[in-house]
Design an enzyme around this catalytic site. Structure first.
Site, PDB file in Angstrom:
ATOM      1  N   LYS A 148       0.922  -1.248   0.238  1.00  0.00           N
ATOM      2  CA  LYS A 148       0.187   0.606   0.187  1.00  0.00           C
ATOM      3  C   LYS A 148       1.137   0.954   0.159  1.00  0.00           C
ATOM      4  O   LYS A 148      -0.033   2.178   0.391  1.00  0.00           O
ATOM      5  CB  LYS A 148      -0.706   0.416   0.710  1.00  0.00           C
ATOM      6  CG  LYS A 148      -2.426  -1.536   0.725  1.00  0.00           C
ATOM      7  CD  LYS A 148      -3.056  -0.699   1.872  1.00  0.00           C
ATOM      8  CE  LYS A 148      -2.367  -1.683   3.318  1.00  0.00           C
ATOM      9  NZ  LYS A 148      -2.691  -3.485   2.814  1.00  0.00           N
ATOM     10  N   GLU A 184      -4.069  -4.243  -7.318  1.00  0.00           N
ATOM     11  CA  GLU A 184      -5.890  -4.729  -6.951  1.00  0.00           C
ATOM     12  C   GLU A 184      -5.798  -5.132  -5.668  1.00  0.00           C
ATOM     13  O   GLU A 184      -6.919  -4.760  -4.734  1.00  0.00           O
ATOM     14  CB  GLU A 184      -6.539  -5.368  -8.080  1.00  0.00           C
ATOM     15  CG  GLU A 184      -7.518  -6.618  -7.375  1.00  0.00           C
ATOM     16  CD  GLU A 184      -8.912  -5.155  -7.199  1.00  0.00           C
ATOM     17  OE1 GLU A 184      -8.949  -4.802  -6.419  1.00  0.00           O
ATOM     18  OE2 GLU A 184      -9.033  -5.097  -8.096  1.00  0.00           O
ATOM     19  N   VAL A 242      -6.609  -3.070  -1.882  1.00  0.00           N
ATOM     20  CA  VAL A 242      -7.599  -3.285  -0.669  1.00  0.00           C
ATOM     21  C   VAL A 242      -8.815  -4.556  -1.034  1.00  0.00           C
ATOM     22  O   VAL A 242      -8.579  -4.781  -1.815  1.00  0.00           O
ATOM     23  CB  VAL A 242      -9.002  -1.983  -1.404  1.00  0.00           C
ATOM     24  CG1 VAL A 242     -10.199  -1.601  -0.629  1.00  0.00           C
ATOM     25  CG2 VAL A 242      -7.936  -1.121  -2.008  1.00  0.00           C
ATOM     26  N   ALA A 244      -7.624  -7.927  -0.738  1.00  0.00           N
ATOM     27  CA  ALA A 244      -7.237  -8.339  -0.589  1.00  0.00           C
ATOM     28  C   ALA A 244      -7.383  -8.679  -2.297  1.00  0.00           C
ATOM     29  O   ALA A 244      -7.509  -7.941  -3.454  1.00  0.00           O
ATOM     30  CB  ALA A 244      -7.182  -9.883   0.146  1.00  0.00           C
ATOM     31  N   ASP A 286      -4.559   0.852   8.417  1.00  0.00           N
ATOM     32  CA  ASP A 286      -4.033   0.244   7.534  1.00  0.00           C
ATOM     33  C   ASP A 286      -5.921   0.422   6.835  1.00  0.00           C
ATOM     34  O   ASP A 286      -5.511   0.387   5.373  1.00  0.00           O
ATOM     35  CB  ASP A 286      -4.155  -1.022   8.034  1.00  0.00           C
ATOM     36  CG  ASP A 286      -4.521  -2.308   6.881  1.00  0.00           C
ATOM     37  OD1 ASP A 286      -3.216  -1.820   5.982  1.00  0.00           O
ATOM     38  OD2 ASP A 286      -5.124  -2.661   6.882  1.00  0.00           O
ATOM     39  N   LYS A 334      -6.447   2.249   2.947  1.00  0.00           N
ATOM     40  CA  LYS A 334      -7.147   1.831   1.642  1.00  0.00           C
ATOM     41  C   LYS A 334      -7.839   2.901   0.874  1.00  0.00           C
ATOM     42  O   LYS A 334      -8.700   2.993   0.193  1.00  0.00           O
ATOM     43  CB  LYS A 334      -8.048   0.478   2.125  1.00  0.00           C
ATOM     44  CG  LYS A 334      -6.764  -0.735   2.270  1.00  0.00           C
ATOM     45  CD  LYS A 334      -7.394  -1.978   2.673  1.00  0.00           C
ATOM     46  CE  LYS A 334      -6.951  -2.514   3.500  1.00  0.00           C
ATOM     47  NZ  LYS A 334      -7.367  -3.957   4.667  1.00  0.00           N
ATOM     48  N   GLY A 360      -6.287 -12.340   4.554  1.00  0.00           N
ATOM     49  CA  GLY A 360      -5.460 -14.113   4.103  1.00  0.00           C
ATOM     50  C   GLY A 360      -4.233 -13.636   3.081  1.00  0.00           C
ATOM     51  O   GLY A 360      -4.901 -14.188   1.810  1.00  0.00           O
TER      52      GLY A 360
END
Ligand code: ADP
Ligand code: ASP
Ligand code: MG
Length: 840
Positions: A600, A627, A630, A632, A699, A703, A817
């Protein structure tokens, strides 16, 4: 542009009549140096010939592999330096004697004696060269053709020792040619007469003949030019009225490109004479350009085939056109230069081109390619590098008057140029072929110096800087689907996401290659401290490679390595999370390297860097994709981009962007203290190693910044109002102390939850961008709200736009994840590949 300069054999030529067994043909075979490297190969060739059932078999041979070069070398040496040639002469003689003994065994005596005589004569010639200290062309011609004479003798004698009635034909006794500026002109009438004479003494139906050599009209020994044995084969095929010409070499036929430059080149089943001419003329070494002319005249099929795979059908060259695609093959001609005559005084003046060509012609400069802009402001020619200075001088002289008057501004020379030619009958009348070629080159960052297309529309040629030639050929080859789109891929940061990505990449490689013709070649992996660079692509266990004898990480060397492969495309996947790495993006993109990342730092970092990255990408055409920063693997940014690109206007963005915070508040019902839930989440690996990275909300804010910028807003992280869930007192503590102190906040959360409940609401950590500003923090939402009813760690992003106004567009699903994040990164990689022409 290309022309084949031999006069064709007259159709009424006195063909040598050969008694032919009914139904079985006359075939001429030609074996190149690659097929006759040593005694074992001669044996193989003999077997191959004997296995064929042909009424008349004429076999034309080249010198043993490397011998022509060695002969030229030894002659040059003799002319330059008194006695140094002897050693090389000895070596050559030993090689031929050795081959004779190995091949003929107890019958070798006479042949060795024969060879010795020839080598003694050669020594005399070389001695004389050493005395005069020069190398006249006639002498060079005599010497360089000797390899074919030795070679034909070796094969002929071997066939004889096998009991075959075989005659050896020294082409210097029959072939009469003239070497002119445009190439070789065959004197068909005299050659046929001499051959007929020779046949009176040698009526055998099996003949071994020398390639390459001949005589001129003054009876001086000469050659057909380098690689000329192919042409010898075609001339003999005409003289013997053959039904077919088989050219045997060390590849399976004509390939779509030089296999030494493009290892993926594919074999071509069939070519028209025209296509073969163009390919040969523009440098496909597999067949000599003049070979086609005697064949065209009589419709003689030429079959190029592999001595090492005699069962392979090879490539059939005939008059027939089989357009399997727009392009059959691509070639590169090296060692050229571009010369450009430029001047306002040329506009509308008739005869300028003629003067240019007359000047070049008088200076004996051959023009490989011509192009003139329709503005007539400049004329551009491609010439041989060796003739470039002469060409320039001749133009300066021819246009001296115009130069002095300023009507011609300059005669400019660009050295070190190669011409890339794309050839195929199928391009005639088909739009878009040139576009495809230029697009492939453009995407591979290859600059085009000049362009030409013959009006036959069988060939498009472009001149490029030789330093980019290999990359250009590979890019064009892939661009026409002749080989996969190949990417030189480097991965930085093999942590959780990086490792998952590397595994996914390796697992998908074979399928991508087979199904989508994309070759994602993993050539570099770098962690913070170590890196592995692999020339051909890491295939096996990357973990083992990185923990083995890796070198210290050095992103300069890493970048250099990725670019060094001359592959059409380079791609860096940054899974590091490091700001230092993000600092390099602009440089990489400017150099044409695509960048894909879940990091990021760039998207949410300083605006200045962000703009520099965007500008670099726009400038070079390289792609920057993120991509996975944000949501995942969820298609959040892609969706947003589509909205913006289609002209929608984003009014607001809301959502839950943190899987960790989503889980915590989905679970938090007041029964279990909030701090306990944090410990549980940490235990299950749902949080960052330091849970404050999640709880601080930074965080989530990052995003939101990324999405805001994507929606066209100039937002910085500092402008986002962030509610941190970490109490002031615990912000500086160690992780352990923080965890130990966390129960302090339980009461506050319990209180907030109780208040919310009284209003029938729940707590959620939400990000929100509106025209008034950006904020992230804990809010109370009605229990029926969409955000209040998500599953565990799901993320949700809601776009309110001009089009999606009453009913916002929602993207929702698992947003955390390593596996799904890596899949998001991988999807970006594939989007880049598609952007470069891959067909997924
Ligand atoms: P020979 O000694 O048999 O005449 P050459 O070395 O002259 O062989 O020509 C064969 C070589 O040409 C092949 O080994 C290959 O490396 C090279 N080559 C260049 N372009 C092409 C092409 N388009 N198709 C096949 N081979 C090519
Ligand atoms: N031996 C010659 C050369 O190397 C001719 C040939 O092989 O075609 O050029
Ligand atoms: Mg050859």
């Amino acid at each position: 542009m290309s022309s084949v300069a031999a006069s064709a054999p007259p159709s009424a030529q006195p063909a040598v009549s050969v008694a032919s067994r009914a139904g079985v043909a006359t075939v001429v075979h030609k074996f190149g140096g690659t097929s006759v490297a040593d005694a074992e190969r001669y044996r193989h060739v003999a077997q191959l010939l004997l296995a064929r059932d042909e009424a008349m078999q004429v076999t034309v041979v080249s010198a043993m592999k490397g011998v022509t070069d060695a002969l030229i070398g030894v002659a040059t040496l003799a002319a330059e330096d008194g006695s140094a040639w002897r050693e090389h002469w000895h070596a050559l003689r030993a090689r031929h004697r050795g081959a004779a003994v190995a091949l003929l065994g107890e019958h070798a005596g006479a042949t060795v004696e024969w060879l010795d005589q020839r080598f003694d004569q050669l020594a005399e010639v070389l001695g004389a060269l050493a005395v005069i200290g020069g190398l006249p062309t006639e002498v060079l011609d005599r010497v360089q053709g000797m390899g074919e004479v030795y070679s034909a003798q070796l094969l002929g004698k071997y066939l004889q020792t096998l009991g075959e009635d075989c005659a050896v034909l020294d082409a210097r006794d029959v072939l009469v040619i003239e070497r002119g500026e445009l190439g070789v002109d065959v004197d068909w009438v005299r050659s046929a007469e001499r051959l007929a004479q020779w046949r009176l003494q040698h009526p055998q139906s099996r003949i071994v003949a020398t390639g390459f050599v001949a005589r001129d009209r003054q009876d001086r020994i000469t050659t057909l030019g380098r690689n000329g044995s192919d042409y010898s084969g075609a001339i003999f095929a005409a003289l013997f009225n053959a039904d077919e010409l088989h050219i045997w070499t060390d590849v399976d036929g004509v390939l779509s490109a030089d296999p030494r430059v493009v290892p993926e080149a594919v074999q071509l089943e069939a070519l028209s004479y025209d296509e073969a001419c163009e390919l040969a003329y523009f440098g496909a070494k597999v067949v000599h350009p003049q070979t086609m002319s005697p064949a065209i005249e009589r419709g003689l099929p030429i079959i190029i085939r592999n001595t090492f795979h005699p069962d392979h059908p090879g490539t059939r060259i005939t008059a027939e056109r089989t357009a399997s695609g727009p392009i059959k093959g691509l070639t590169l001609s090296p060692d050229l230069a571009v010369i450009n005559l430029e001047g306002t005084g040329l506009i509308g003046v008739p005869g300028t081109a003629e003067r240019v060509f007359a000047a070049l012609r008088n200076a004996h400069v051959s023009v490989v390619m011509i192009s003139q802009g329709s503005s007539e402001h400049s004329i551009c020619c491609v010439v041989k590098q060796a003739e470039a200075v002469r060409a320039r001088e001749s133009l300066l002289q021819a246009f001296a008057h115009e130069l002095s008057l300023g009507q011609v501004q300059r005669v400019q020379l660009t050295d070190n140029v190669s011409v890339l030619a794309a050839v195929g009958d199928g391009m005639a009348g088909q739009p878009g072929v040139a576009a495809r070629l230029f697009e492939s080159l453009g995407r591979a960052q290859v600059n085009i110096l000049a362009i030409a297309q013959g009006s036959s529309e069988r060939n498009i040629s472009v001149a490029v800087d030789s330093r980019h030639a290999t990359k250009a050929l590979r890019a064009a080859h892939a661009g026409f689907w002749l080989s996969p789109q190949t990417f030189s891929v480097g991965v930085i940061g093999p942590g959780n996401v990086g490792a998952a990505l590397l595994d996914q990449l390796q697992a998908a490689q074979v399928q991508l290659l087979g199904r989508a013709n994309v070759d994602l070649r993993l050539r570099a992996v770098a962690s913070r401290s170590r890196m592995v660079l692999d020339e051909r692509g890491l295939k096996g266990d990357w973990r083992a490679a990185l923990s083995g004898p890796a070198q210290p990480s050095d992103l300069e060397a890493f970048t250099e390595h990725l670019l060094s492969a001359h592959l059409p495309h380079a791609l860096i996947i940054d899974c590091s999370g490091s700001a230092d790495v993000a600092d390099r993006y602009a440089g990489w993109l400017a150099a044409g390297i695509h960048v894909v990342t879940p990091n990021k730092q760039a998207g949410a970092g300083p605006l200045e860097r962000y703009h520099a990255i965007r500008e670099a990408a726009a400038g070079s055409g390289a792609r920057f994709r993120y991509e996975a920063t944000v949501g995942a693997g969820l298609p959040v940014i892609t969706t947003l981009r589509d909205l913006v690109d289609t002209g929608d206007e984003v009014l607001a963005i809301d959502g839950i962007f943190s899987g960790t915070l989503a889980w915590l508040f989905n679970k938090y019902d007041g029964q279990v203290p909030f701090s306990d839930l944090v410990s549980q989440a940490r235990g299950m690996g749902y949080t960052e190693p330091d849970p404050r990275d999640d709880l601080s909300g930074v965080d989530v804010a990052r995003k939101l910044v990324i999405l805001a910028r994507e929606a066209g807003r100039e937002l910085s992280l500092e402008q986002v109002r962030v509610e941190s869930l970490v109490p002031e007192a615990l912000r500086q503590a160690s992780v352990e102390d923080f965890m130990a102190g966390l129960p302090q906040i339980d009461a506050v959360f319990a209180e907030r939850l109780a208040v919310a409940r009284t209003e029938g609401a729940v707590l959620r950590y939400v990000a929100r961008l509106t025209p008034d500003g950006a904020e992230v923090g804990l809010v109370a939402l009605p229990a029926a709200h969409a955000f209040a009813n998500l599953r565990l760690t799901d993320n949700v992003v809601q776009f309110t736009t001009r089009r999606y106004c009453d009913n916002p567009l929602v993207v929702q699903g698992p947003g955390a994840g390593p596996e799904v994040t890596a899949a998001g990164v991988f999807a970006d990689v594939l989007r880049v590949a598609v952007g470069e022409g891959a067909r997924l």
